[in-house]
Design a protein around this motif. Structure first.
Motif, short mmCIF file in Angstrom:
data_model
loop_
_atom_site.label_atom_id
_atom_site.label_comp_id
_atom_site.label_asym_id
_atom_site.label_seq_id
_atom_site.Cartn_x
_atom_site.Cartn_y
_atom_site.Cartn_z
N ASP A 111 -32.84 2.59 21.51
CA ASP A 111 -32.36 3.48 22.56
C ASP A 111 -31.78 4.77 21.99
O ASP A 111 -31.94 5.84 22.58
CB ASP A 111 -31.33 2.77 23.45
N VAL A 112 -31.12 4.69 20.84
CA VAL A 112 -30.60 5.89 20.17
C VAL A 112 -31.75 6.75 19.66
O VAL A 112 -31.76 7.97 19.84
CB VAL A 112 -29.64 5.52 19.02
N LEU A 113 -32.75 6.10 19.04
CA LEU A 113 -33.88 6.86 18.50
C LEU A 113 -34.60 7.65 19.58
O LEU A 113 -34.93 8.83 19.39
CB LEU A 113 -34.89 5.91 17.83
N TRP A 114 -34.86 7.03 20.72
CA TRP A 114 -35.76 7.63 21.71
C TRP A 114 -35.07 8.04 23.00
O TRP A 114 -35.73 8.52 23.92
CB TRP A 114 -36.93 6.67 22.00
N GLU A 144 -29.92 14.69 18.94
CA GLU A 144 -28.78 14.60 18.01
C GLU A 144 -29.24 14.28 16.60
O GLU A 144 -28.80 14.90 15.64
CB GLU A 144 -27.80 13.52 18.49
N TRP A 145 -30.11 13.29 16.46
CA TRP A 145 -30.50 12.88 15.10
C TRP A 145 -31.65 13.71 14.55
O TRP A 145 -31.86 13.75 13.34
CB TRP A 145 -30.77 11.38 15.03
N THR A 146 -32.39 14.40 15.41
CA THR A 146 -33.52 15.21 14.93
C THR A 146 -33.15 16.67 14.71
O THR A 146 -34.01 17.45 14.30
CB THR A 146 -34.71 15.11 15.90
N LYS A 147 -31.90 17.03 14.94
CA LYS A 147 -31.51 18.44 14.78
C LYS A 147 -31.65 18.93 13.33
O LYS A 147 -31.74 20.12 13.09
CB LYS A 147 -30.07 18.65 15.26
N PHE A 148 -31.73 17.99 12.40
CA PHE A 148 -31.88 18.38 10.99
C PHE A 148 -33.32 18.77 10.67
O PHE A 148 -33.59 19.40 9.66
CB PHE A 148 -31.40 17.26 10.07
N GLN A 208 -28.53 8.77 9.30
CA GLN A 208 -27.09 8.52 9.27
C GLN A 208 -26.50 8.74 10.67
O GLN A 208 -25.62 8.00 11.10
CB GLN A 208 -26.41 9.42 8.23
N VAL A 209 -27.01 9.74 11.39
CA VAL A 209 -26.55 9.98 12.78
C VAL A 209 -26.98 8.81 13.66
O VAL A 209 -26.19 8.34 14.50
CB VAL A 209 -27.11 11.32 13.31
N LEU A 253 -24.29 6.61 15.76
CA LEU A 253 -24.39 6.48 17.22
C LEU A 253 -24.59 5.02 17.63
O LEU A 253 -23.99 4.55 18.60
CB LEU A 253 -25.54 7.34 17.75
N ALA A 254 -25.44 4.29 16.91
CA ALA A 254 -25.72 2.91 17.27
C ALA A 254 -24.54 1.98 17.01
O ALA A 254 -24.35 1.00 17.73
CB ALA A 254 -26.95 2.41 16.51
#
Length: 147
Positions: free
Chosen positions: A19-22, A29-33, A138-139, A143-144
């Motif tokens: 759920d965090v991934l998708w 949040e996690w793909t901003k890098f 790491q994000v 989050l998870a």
């Protein structure tokens, strides 16, 4: 083409990590890098269309090759889409890498979950991918594991 892989152990169940991934509110949040304002739009169908785009709407057009929620998803990248929604899956530049895979595999691991990712890339993207996945995963973990 080379394959890069990344792993992280997360103290959360697979579904929560999925759920965090998708999730609509957590994906960027996690793909901003990789690219600030990243979004994923998908019909969530094997063989359907998935778009990985930046805040201007330009990015990659892909398909889901395999889907077993919450255990794994494998994307096959088909080409690029510009900010006007025009897809390129046929140019010589695209055909050099079209068909490469991006995999996310979640594995039960000693009461926790191991998130294993693999991405096939051209060598000149290695540093960008290393930075994005090392910081991004790491994000995902943070989050998870929250709450």
């Amino acid at each position: 083409m080379e394959t890069l892989s990344y792993e992280i152990i997360i103290d959360a169940p697979k579904q929560k990590i999925w759920d965090v991934l998708w999730g609509e509110n957590t994906y960027s949040e996690w793909t901003k890098f990789f690219s600030p304002g990243s979004q994923m739009r998908s019909d969530w169908k094997v063989g359907g269309k998935t778009y990985f785009v930046n805040q201007e709407g330009a990015g990659m057009v892909s398909t889901i090759d395999s889907l077993e929620e919450p255990d794994q998803i494998i994307f096959k990248h088909l080409g690029m889409v510009d900010k006007n929604g025009v897809e390129d899956t046929e140019s010589m530049e695209i055909k050099q890498w079209s068909g490469c895979f991006e995999k996310y595999i979640l594995i039960d691991y000693d009461g926790k979950t191991k998130l294993h990712t693999e991405v096939q890339i051209e060598k000149n993207w290695e540093e960008h991918m290393n930075n994005g996945f090392e910081k991004g995963l790491q994000v995902v973990k943070n989050l998870a594991e929250a709450n």
